[in-house]
Design a protein around this motif. Sequence first.
Motif, short mmCIF file in Angstrom:
data_model
loop_
_atom_site.label_atom_id
_atom_site.label_comp_id
_atom_site.label_asym_id
_atom_site.label_seq_id
_atom_site.Cartn_x
_atom_site.Cartn_y
_atom_site.Cartn_z
N LEU A 107 8.97 0.44 4.04
CA LEU A 107 9.56 1.76 4.29
C LEU A 107 10.16 2.32 3.00
N GLY A 108 10.82 1.44 2.22
CA GLY A 108 11.39 1.91 0.95
C GLY A 108 10.30 2.35 -0.01
N ASN A 109 9.16 1.69 0.07
CA ASN A 109 8.07 1.98 -0.89
C ASN A 109 7.49 3.38 -0.73
N ILE A 110 7.70 4.00 0.44
CA ILE A 110 7.16 5.36 0.64
C ILE A 110 7.70 6.31 -0.43
N ALA A 111 8.93 6.02 -0.88
CA ALA A 111 9.55 6.89 -1.88
C ALA A 111 8.78 6.84 -3.20
N VAL A 112 8.14 5.72 -3.45
CA VAL A 112 7.38 5.60 -4.70
C VAL A 112 5.98 6.16 -4.51
N GLY A 113 5.38 5.77 -3.36
CA GLY A 113 3.98 6.15 -3.14
C GLY A 113 3.80 7.59 -2.72
N SER A 114 4.62 8.02 -1.78
CA SER A 114 4.44 9.40 -1.24
C SER A 114 5.79 10.07 -1.09
N PRO A 115 6.45 10.38 -2.21
CA PRO A 115 7.81 10.93 -2.13
C PRO A 115 7.89 12.19 -1.27
N LEU B 59 0.84 -1.22 0.00
CA LEU B 59 0.00 0.00 0.00
C LEU B 59 0.87 1.25 0.00
N LEU B 60 2.02 1.18 0.73
CA LEU B 60 2.90 2.35 0.81
C LEU B 60 3.49 2.71 -0.56
N ASN B 61 3.39 1.81 -1.50
CA ASN B 61 3.88 2.06 -2.86
C ASN B 61 2.97 3.01 -3.62
N HIS B 62 1.82 3.36 -3.04
CA HIS B 62 0.80 4.12 -3.79
C HIS B 62 0.41 5.39 -3.05
N HIS B 63 0.26 6.47 -3.81
CA HIS B 63 0.00 7.78 -3.21
C HIS B 63 -1.37 7.84 -2.53
N VAL B 64 -2.23 6.92 -2.93
CA VAL B 64 -3.59 6.96 -2.41
C VAL B 64 -3.62 6.91 -0.88
N LYS C 50 6.71 12.77 1.45
CA LYS C 50 6.78 12.48 2.89
C LYS C 50 8.16 11.94 3.29
N VAL C 51 9.03 11.70 2.28
CA VAL C 51 10.29 11.03 2.58
C VAL C 51 11.12 11.81 3.61
N ASN C 52 11.22 13.13 3.39
CA ASN C 52 12.07 13.90 4.29
C ASN C 52 11.49 13.98 5.71
N LYS C 53 10.18 13.84 5.81
CA LYS C 53 9.55 13.84 7.14
C LYS C 53 10.08 12.66 7.96
N TYR C 54 10.25 11.53 7.26
CA TYR C 54 10.70 10.31 7.96
C TYR C 54 12.17 10.01 7.70
N ALA C 55 12.95 11.05 7.23
CA ALA C 55 14.32 10.80 6.76
C ALA C 55 15.14 10.01 7.78
N LYS C 56 15.09 10.48 9.02
CA LYS C 56 15.96 9.89 10.05
C LYS C 56 15.63 8.40 10.22
N SER D 219 17.73 -1.72 -2.09
CA SER D 219 16.81 -1.24 -3.13
C SER D 219 15.90 -0.16 -2.56
N GLY D 220 15.53 -0.29 -1.25
CA GLY D 220 14.71 0.75 -0.60
C GLY D 220 15.46 2.06 -0.53
N LEU D 221 16.73 1.97 -0.15
CA LEU D 221 17.54 3.18 -0.03
C LEU D 221 17.67 3.86 -1.40
N SER D 222 17.82 3.01 -2.46
CA SER D 222 17.89 3.59 -3.82
C SER D 222 16.66 4.43 -4.10
N LYS D 223 15.51 3.91 -3.71
CA LYS D 223 14.26 4.64 -3.99
C LYS D 223 14.18 5.90 -3.14
N VAL D 224 14.56 5.76 -1.87
CA VAL D 224 14.40 6.89 -0.91
C VAL D 224 15.33 8.04 -1.28
#
Length: 1636
Positions: free
Chosen positions: A1387-1395, A1349-1354, A1397-1403, A1429-1434
């Motif tokens: 966690l890596g999928n957030i970069a695809v679904g909701s990029p 689900l985290l892979n999708h912006h919805v 928000k990535v910096n919000k959860y950067a740490k 692969s998650g880090l690549s996306k993030v």
Amino acid sequence: MDETEVEQVTLALLDAANDKDSEVQEQVRKSILTLGKQQPDRVLAMCQDYLLKHPKLVVSHRVVILQTIELIVGCRIEAISYPRIKSIISLASDEMTRSKEVVPDWQQAASNILVAVGNKHINDIMEEILSKFQPGVLPHFFVVQTLASLSDSNVYGMVPFLNAILGTMLPMLIMAKQDNMKWVFSSALCHFSDSILEYLANLDKAPDPTVRKDTFSSEIYSAFDILFNNWLQSRESKLRLTVAEAVGSMCHLMASDKLEEQIPKLIPAMLSLYKKNSEHYVISKSLCQVLDASLNMGSRVLETQLDSLLFALHHQVSASVDYSNPPTVKNHNEVLRCFSLLANAFPDRLLMFVLQRLENSNERSRMGSLAVLRHLINSLTSILENKMLLILASIRQPMADHSNKVKKRVVQVISAMAHHGYLELEGGELLVQFIVQHCALHDSNRRGQKPTDPEEVTNESLRTMCDNTLHLLTTTVGQLADVLWPKLLYYLTPSQYSNATTPLCKSLIVLGNKKKDNQEPSFYIDFTQEVNLPSPQTLLIKLLVNAAFPFNSRGHGAPSLSLLQTLSVNIHRNTEALWEKEIPPLLAVLEESSTETLVKKIWDENLLKLLSKTLAAIDDDKWTCQLAAEATRHLSMYNNALEEKSFLYRCLGVTLQQCFNKEVVKKQLQEILLAARHNDAVEREGVALGVGLCANSHLEGTLTKLDEFGKSDAFKKSPSIFNLLKERNDVELEKVKSTLILCYGQVAVNAPPEKILTRIDQDILRCISKHFNTKVLGIKVETKDLTMKLSLIQSIGLIAKAITECVKKQGYVFSRKQELIAVMLDFIKAESADALRTPVRHLVMSTCANLIPLEPALSENESFDLLKVCVNSVFSLPPETVTPEKSKEEEMLDPSLRKALYKDTLAALHELLKSVLAKDPTPDGLQNVFKHIESWLSSGQEHERERAVTATAHMLAYYLDNLTVKNMVSFHNLGALLGRLAPRCSDPHPAIRAAAIECIYTLLYIQLRYEGFSHDYKDGAVESLLPLKDQLVNPDHSVLYKTCSDLTKVMSKRLPQQQLTTLVFMLFEGLADSQANCCRASTVILNTLLKNRGGGLQELVPEMLEVLHVRLQSITEEQVRVAVGQTVLILASQHLQTVVNTLINQPLPYDSWTSEMWMALGADPMVANQIIEMVMEKLAILAPYVDKKESMLRGGTTKVATNQPLAMTCGLKELLLNGQSQEPAISMFPQLFSCLTIRLGASVGVSAPKDNSSKHTASVHVAGVAADALRILLARAQLDEVMKRLDEDDGWDAMKEPNTHITGVTLLARAMAKHAGPRLPAIVEGLCPSLNNIYECQRITVTAFFSELLNHHVVTELMLIDVLMNNMMERISDPCCTVRMLAVRGLGNIAVGSPEKVNKYAKELLAAMSSGMEEKDDPGKLITLEAMSGLSKVLLYLDKKNVHLLVVYIFMKIKPFLESENDEIRCASIHLMGKLSKFGSGEPVFKDQIHNVLVSLLLHLVDPNPQVVKACKYAMRVCAPVVGSEQITTMFQNHLHEDKSLHYGEFINDLTKYLIQDFPGMLNFYHISVIQFFKSNWSEVRAGAAMFIGFLLGNLPEEYLSHLNMGTITKGLVMLLQDPDPVVRVKAAEAMGHFH
């Protein structure tokens, strides 16, 4: 470059020169050659030293090195120092002669070096070689061989030495005792002679123009003497041939007197060689040279040898020539050259010899003679000019030969003769006839057999050759036009040339059109002068009959018509305009047609119309009468082609129509009737058609002639007529009568309507009857003869048709109608009931159908009998596919004929039924016909039902079309008809179903008409039946149910109340139908009908349930089950708990009956709602499975499903299958979806429980049931897109199995996120509690779902992101490794679904990924992989400030993974490196890191894994700007595209150039990095490393050499040259080629 390194490398290459892999060997040779081209002296010195130091090297290794020396010398001879040349010469000379034995490969290689050097340094070479060519000592074999080769390759250099060489050689010849030495001397003498001849022929270019032929004559003669007198007699054939070849070449150099002296011995000796050797080409070539030399010097003694020469040469030219074997072809050509030479000198003797040989009947001898003759005709035109008539006369003998091979040669000779004017001479027409005769050949009777003789000439190939020759003569030999036109017309009529019609017509068209266009007078043919030509009338008849069968005789139709058009004025001057208009459209029809598509009947009519119009246009009675006479005369020519003959009869009929001379008409009719072969059906039919057509203009005369003929002697057994009709016996007499009977029928149809009625009773029927019944002792006896029966039936039918046509204009009572129908029915009754063998049935019914409309009408009984006999006789026939048993008298019918007979018979019955109905078109009239069909409708035989229902459909359609309602009449049999036909809509046979629907459709329209609606009124309800027909083509149960149901609704709408009882009553009868399908239909129709019109059945339900409960086990019909389902639903609405409990306790897996019950429960939304709530509640609290020990002996446990939850899931699945369950399914979708997803998680890998009764494990796929239920739920919720995606990706199968479950759940989450977003919040809420569940499997399922689900912006749009992220963070420390992996993935999928928000959860993200890369408890490195692969996306979305300090740290962590054995990890680490680049740009530290791994990335561009290659391309492209070189950046960005192929060699070559330019200081680091890869695990990478080093060296300027450690490089490459993989060895050798 250091000398020692080049030497080390060359040495290594020399060592590897004999590598076992041919490609490596080739590359080693190329590299030595490359080094040799750069530094020839140095490399040649090394090669020499190597050979000197290794005297015992294996021969193959020595050979490779010697070949390499030859190549270097060959291309760099100019650059090699003189001392080196000298030493090379002495080395090669030594290698060549070291072994006294002959070792071909080795010594040949050395010899080749000497020849290569000899092209420039001939004097040095000769000095060396002549030192080993000393008088009195027999030289080494290869010394002589080398001299021969030199004389070939350097003619001008060698010839000056030859005199001396020959002087030294002559005494040696006597010393040569061994065959191989004799062979090499002979070969050398042959080469020397050829060189001298070439030198003499080009004296203008020669260095010494004073050289003369006689310089060498005496030496050559001495050598000739030894070779000819001693060696030619050797037993060794190879030597004999070489000696012969040498002798041939030497002849030209001998003094004339010496040659003249030798000829009497030389020629016989040469000829004798043919017998001793199998290879004849060399002998023939040599003989040709001897003859050429002799004739050039004007030999006188040659003529004495002529006979033996001709004899031997003829023997050679007669040998078979194998075109796949070039020497035999060359030999044949040389022998023909010999004949040419002799023909120029002795033309008369040679020609007489060849022509005499033509008389020899031996096949090979004739073929040889013909080959020579053709060659001479083509090449010696002037010499043969006065011999043409002689040749023409001589060719006749082989023309009579039966062999196709000889004929083929004859055709070739004729073709040559035609081009040289022979065909215009007297007797030339015989040659044309020969060609035409063979254009008419028929195919060889050899289907698919391969010829045993490769030279075999089939009829087909000979015919094609003659076709082409005739075409060639017509189009290319202009002077032949008058030979061929119009004489070729002669060949159109004799039947033996019929297969040549097509090529003949085509040639005549070309000739005619040419003459016509050029307005040549010879175009017009004077048929009185041209005695042999067919008359214009004959041509017209012949070409018309050809056109009627356009695809016979190789498609002669179109050419015949075209020829008619070309000939037009020659046929008759009045035809031209008409044919120009009429013939082209006919040709156009043929152009677009084939045998299958041409409608023969229409085509024939068009041709007869053309004939009729032609005769009208000619308008010349005398001409027409002659045409009729010619046509009659031609009839006998077609005795073997009866279809054509039949057409000719019709042409004759049309011609006689236009004939005004009554006597001629009478005479021709008499001839037709007398000459006809009455025994054949086709001919009888043809005669009748012709006579009928004639009657159109001559009714009186025709009837008189038929009557006369009927009374003539032909029917009396008098001796005179006996002879005339070739002693006809009784059987034949019957056939003659049959012809006459048919003639009368055709006369009736064709005669003018206004004249025929008065003649029918008196003239026509009386005569037919007289012929049909024979009187014996005054009593009439009917014939048993089938032919006469059929003729009678056809004739009566034709008469009825004729009367019907006339009656339209005038009234007529046909008094003999009943009598004729009775006769007809007797014929049918006499037919055998078990088979359809004759056309009697169909002809009788057609005839009766034609008779019925005529007055007087039939009585009721007559009508009843007629229908009963005909219907029963046809319906009871066996199916068309059953082959009847062969009866004694009759032959078996061909299947296609039988098929046509069945079709005609059924069509005739339909016509008959319509004909009867037409007499009484009322409900009662309909019933009178239908009662004969009704019982057949429910027959147990499919073919009988089909015939009945088809007949009914035809009849009802006819009834409706002809219905006129004058007053309101009740259609009282509607109910009965519907009741009989409705169940047939479900018959197992598609054709019956379709016909039944048609019947009902028609019946309802008939009812509407009786209700007063107009005939063009369209009723919506009834029209809706038409689409049902299509649905019935291939019905499944649901379609059938729907169709019967729709059908019933339409019927009940349109059915008057008083008909309902009848219909229901009939339907009850339908339940006992012979076909199960129809019982089923009856049930459905009853149910629907009673629902719509019955009512008040409530009190009967318990009774019905009880009855059906017992019967259900044995009933398979879908519709009956539906009825039970409805009953169950009523029960369930009253006793829900009891019904559910009962069903749950049924044994698993449910049988179809239980499943059906469950499914029925879904029909009522309220009931379904209650059941769903109950099931969800239970599933939430009951344990999904228990762990059971597998066995006492083995440890380990198995998960076994608990009974109740499993049974409920099964029931829920069935219930949801009911489309009516949609409403509750949608209203409770989120809860039910969550419940089933968790249930699915808990079912994967779980086995089914044991069945209580049988103690066997139930065959239920536990996870499969849950997945199916979930799938059906999605369908009910109308999430079609979700289902479509899952079906496309095989998601359902994946979910059910333990090893693919996560993939399946991921696909499910993806599809839901994409296509069912708004439903997710409630689903997430339903799933969250299970994350803390004790069942690991459920945690995995939910984590996988959330992770995707985290892979999708919805999820951000629905404000679920925080919930999901927090859940993932918690799961990072889950005890289950898989859950942790899925959490990292999420966690890596957030970069695809909701990029965003990535910096919000950067740490949190960086911490989780870093720890993931360090995960210790990670057996398959899956967590590491996900982390990378998650880090690549993030990284794509992280701000620089968040990553800045970590870049180098992450880089260091990644680096070890670059060389990981695991492809995916290599791929992920390289990808991640690419992603890090944007954070490192401008950082010197990062640039260093990139350079650190650059070599690794470059070499992994040839990684065996294509995904790794793509990752490398990506990483290098994005890191390009950081490298610090504009050229390299551009290059990476232009060439490294993932989807484009890369030429790796070119790429690395260019790259090394830029590295050298832009980073000279780093060359040391680079080459050390590359050398480390020499030991890589992947052979592709080792090969790449070798290439890299090679190109680096190749492009390196001298001044940078000090940057490289050449010692290490050399050592590394030498090691790679021994690599197990040949590809690596090739690349290492290639790299070594750059050491210069």
